[in-house]
Design a protein around this motif. Sequence first.
Motif, PDB file in Angstrom:
ATOM      1  N   ASP A 158       0.793  -1.219   0.000  1.00  0.00           N
ATOM      2  CA  ASP A 158       0.000   0.000   0.000  1.00  0.00           C
ATOM      3  C   ASP A 158       0.829   1.275   0.000  1.00  0.00           C
ATOM      4  O   ASP A 158       0.268   2.366   0.054  1.00  0.00           O
ATOM      5  CB  ASP A 158      -0.933   0.024   1.216  1.00  0.00           C
ATOM      6  CG  ASP A 158      -0.162  -0.054   2.528  1.00  0.00           C
ATOM      7  OD1 ASP A 158       1.043  -0.346   2.488  1.00  0.00           O
ATOM      8  OD2 ASP A 158      -0.777   0.177   3.586  1.00  0.00           O
ATOM      9  N   HIS A 159       2.141   1.176  -0.059  1.00  0.00           N
ATOM     10  CA  HIS A 159       2.959   2.384  -0.076  1.00  0.00           C
ATOM     11  C   HIS A 159       4.378   2.053  -0.515  1.00  0.00           C
ATOM     12  O   HIS A 159       4.791   0.894  -0.534  1.00  0.00           O
ATOM     13  CB  HIS A 159       2.984   3.051   1.302  1.00  0.00           C
ATOM     14  CG  HIS A 159       3.811   2.317   2.311  1.00  0.00           C
ATOM     15  ND1 HIS A 159       3.387   1.172   2.948  1.00  0.00           N
ATOM     16  CD2 HIS A 159       5.065   2.555   2.796  1.00  0.00           C
ATOM     17  CE1 HIS A 159       4.314   0.745   3.776  1.00  0.00           C
ATOM     18  NE2 HIS A 159       5.342   1.575   3.701  1.00  0.00           N
ATOM     19  N   GLY A 165       2.120   6.810  -0.485  1.00  0.00           N
ATOM     20  CA  GLY A 165       1.058   5.828  -0.377  1.00  0.00           C
ATOM     21  C   GLY A 165       0.214   5.739  -1.632  1.00  0.00           C
ATOM     22  O   GLY A 165       0.140   6.667  -2.452  1.00  0.00           O
ATOM     23  N   ASP A 210      -3.666   3.538  -2.968  1.00  0.00           N
ATOM     24  CA  ASP A 210      -4.803   2.702  -2.613  1.00  0.00           C
ATOM     25  C   ASP A 210      -5.129   1.813  -3.800  1.00  0.00           C
ATOM     26  O   ASP A 210      -5.487   2.304  -4.879  1.00  0.00           O
ATOM     27  CB  ASP A 210      -6.007   3.573  -2.243  1.00  0.00           C
ATOM     28  CG  ASP A 210      -7.211   2.741  -1.834  1.00  0.00           C
ATOM     29  OD1 ASP A 210      -7.031   1.535  -1.559  1.00  0.00           O
ATOM     30  OD2 ASP A 210      -8.332   3.294  -1.794  1.00  0.00           O
ATOM     31  N   SER A 214      -7.522  -0.452  -4.033  1.00  0.00           N
ATOM     32  CA  SER A 214      -8.901  -0.916  -4.088  1.00  0.00           C
ATOM     33  C   SER A 214      -9.631  -0.190  -5.219  1.00  0.00           C
ATOM     34  O   SER A 214      -9.209   0.871  -5.680  1.00  0.00           O
ATOM     35  CB  SER A 214      -9.607  -0.641  -2.756  1.00  0.00           C
ATOM     36  OG  SER A 214      -9.624   0.750  -2.488  1.00  0.00           O
ATOM     37  N   ARG A 230      -6.655   2.040  -9.698  1.00  0.00           N
ATOM     38  CA  ARG A 230      -5.394   1.495  -9.171  1.00  0.00           C
ATOM     39  C   ARG A 230      -4.208   1.987  -9.995  1.00  0.00           C
ATOM     40  O   ARG A 230      -3.153   2.311  -9.445  1.00  0.00           O
ATOM     41  CB  ARG A 230      -5.454  -0.039  -9.191  1.00  0.00           C
ATOM     42  CG  ARG A 230      -6.524  -0.623  -8.284  1.00  0.00           C
ATOM     43  CD  ARG A 230      -6.312  -2.111  -8.086  1.00  0.00           C
ATOM     44  NE  ARG A 230      -6.366  -2.838  -9.339  1.00  0.00           N
ATOM     45  CZ  ARG A 230      -7.464  -3.385  -9.843  1.00  0.00           C
ATOM     46  NH1 ARG A 230      -8.615  -3.278  -9.184  1.00  0.00           N
ATOM     47  NH2 ARG A 230      -7.440  -4.053 -10.980  1.00  0.00           N
TER      48      ARG A 230
END
Length: 537
Positions: free
Chosen positions: A315-316, A336, A338, A340, A346
């Motif tokens: 995630d990062h 970071g 995300d 999802s 994405r």
Amino acid sequence: MGVLREVAAPFVVPGPSGVAVRDRLKHLTADDVRVLRLVGDHLGSLASRDLKARCAAGLDHDGDAWAERKRVLTGQSSSRWAGSITKATHDQWGLARRAQLAHVQSLEAGVRTVAHRLSLPVGEKGDRHTPGSYRSRREWHAKLRRLRVLQDRLEAARADWQAGIVHVVRGGKQLLNTRHHLEAARLTEAEWRRRWQAGRRFLAADGESGKRYGNETIRVTPDGEVSIKLPAPLAYLANAPHGRYVLAARVAFAHRGEQWADRVATNRAVAYRIHEDPVRGRWYLTASWTIPPAMAVPLSAARAHGMIGVDTNADHLAAWRLDQHGNPIGAPLRFGYDLSGTAPHRDAQVRHALIRLLHFARRHHLAIAIEDLDFGAEKTREKHGRRKRFRNLISGMPVAKLRSRLVAMAAELGIPLIAVDPAYTSRWGAQHWQKPLTSKNRKTTRHEAASIAIGRRALGHPIRRRTAPPHDDQSDRRGHRTAQAGPGAPGREGTRPRIPGPRTRCVPPGCGAKAGDQCAQHRSGHAAEPVQLMLSL
């Protein structure tokens, strides 16, 4: 304790060998859409038959068979369309062949792991390097059946590999299987049919240098006019001379538009692909061409101004700036993203994180060090067993997409990219750097410590902070030998430099001037400087 594997040397990642830009075909008329679909469906059927013939030939295929396939397609389309179809078929067959070999190797690794765990007594624990046995007799029996299944799959896959048999689905196997699960995919049969037809169309043409605007099949003029050379059976649809159809839409590439215009103006090869997005109901044109490989920056030059080590996570991106001696500078960085949501979301998240990383590196004139990751064999259920969450974590990391995007974007900005072996970076980084860099106000994470290990490996320094102190006593007899200085640095084995002024309350200024004189410390008969003590009254 297991034997550590040999760590590969870092290297400068070469830049991309080609570029691709895309623009939307706006303001298409109903006739334009109808012609594009008719041409795409016709050429798609020819591509499907050609792929079937190529797969049937297997390993016996040669240049004569390729020429025969092209002659068959030429009568039903054109010579250039036939060349594009046969080349795309050859590339698709080669990709399937490489994927088949990777599948065989994955099955072999799974068979070895399960067989090893079955050979151990039930309940025996493993270590860091080798897995242990299964926990119960019931699980052992289930894995024995699993082993038989894997062996049967391996035998079938190996037989296909040796015979040159590959299985390819034009349009995608995933979309084909979706047809049997329309309710789960929330699609109607008509919606699925539109996606299936769009995925199986063929509207791609390779460029040719010396021809008008670099491509005779799909031609795009410098002012953005798009025209298509119609196949022979569809020549009656032409609205321009010489069997061509001119679209009402015009393209203007916002990204690399000047480069594309220069190639088109000088009649250099440009490949085009037209495809439909059935979800949005839009049509797009993609232009691509090859570029000469850029001269890679020497590794020594990339290390000159320091490095920014980057640790890739789910995630990062954890990063830390290092100077040329491997010392961390400033505070750690975190970029970071995300993962999802939809695929475009994405992709945008990964791109935004990389942009911030690259802008920081360019602002400070730094090279970027990143691990040469490949999780192809690290996410199998046979290796990690019940650790389903860990397998999902590894599978969710955008390794391939992040790597390809970072290489392309770094080359565009002129930032050197150094790939290092990922072996033991997280473990050794946490062992040697996490605790020393943790304070009351900042807690250093394991990922941030790993970024330091990655950067030091790219700089050619060992990961550990300091070499072992003298083993006989705690004096400065052998000097403070740190791992920060290079082998040729003068004075690296000497004592620390003299600091002006008193170092303690009992030593006045000027005393201890001969502390760094090895002659005074080791040779008898040499008058060492007396130490004066100040007695407090």
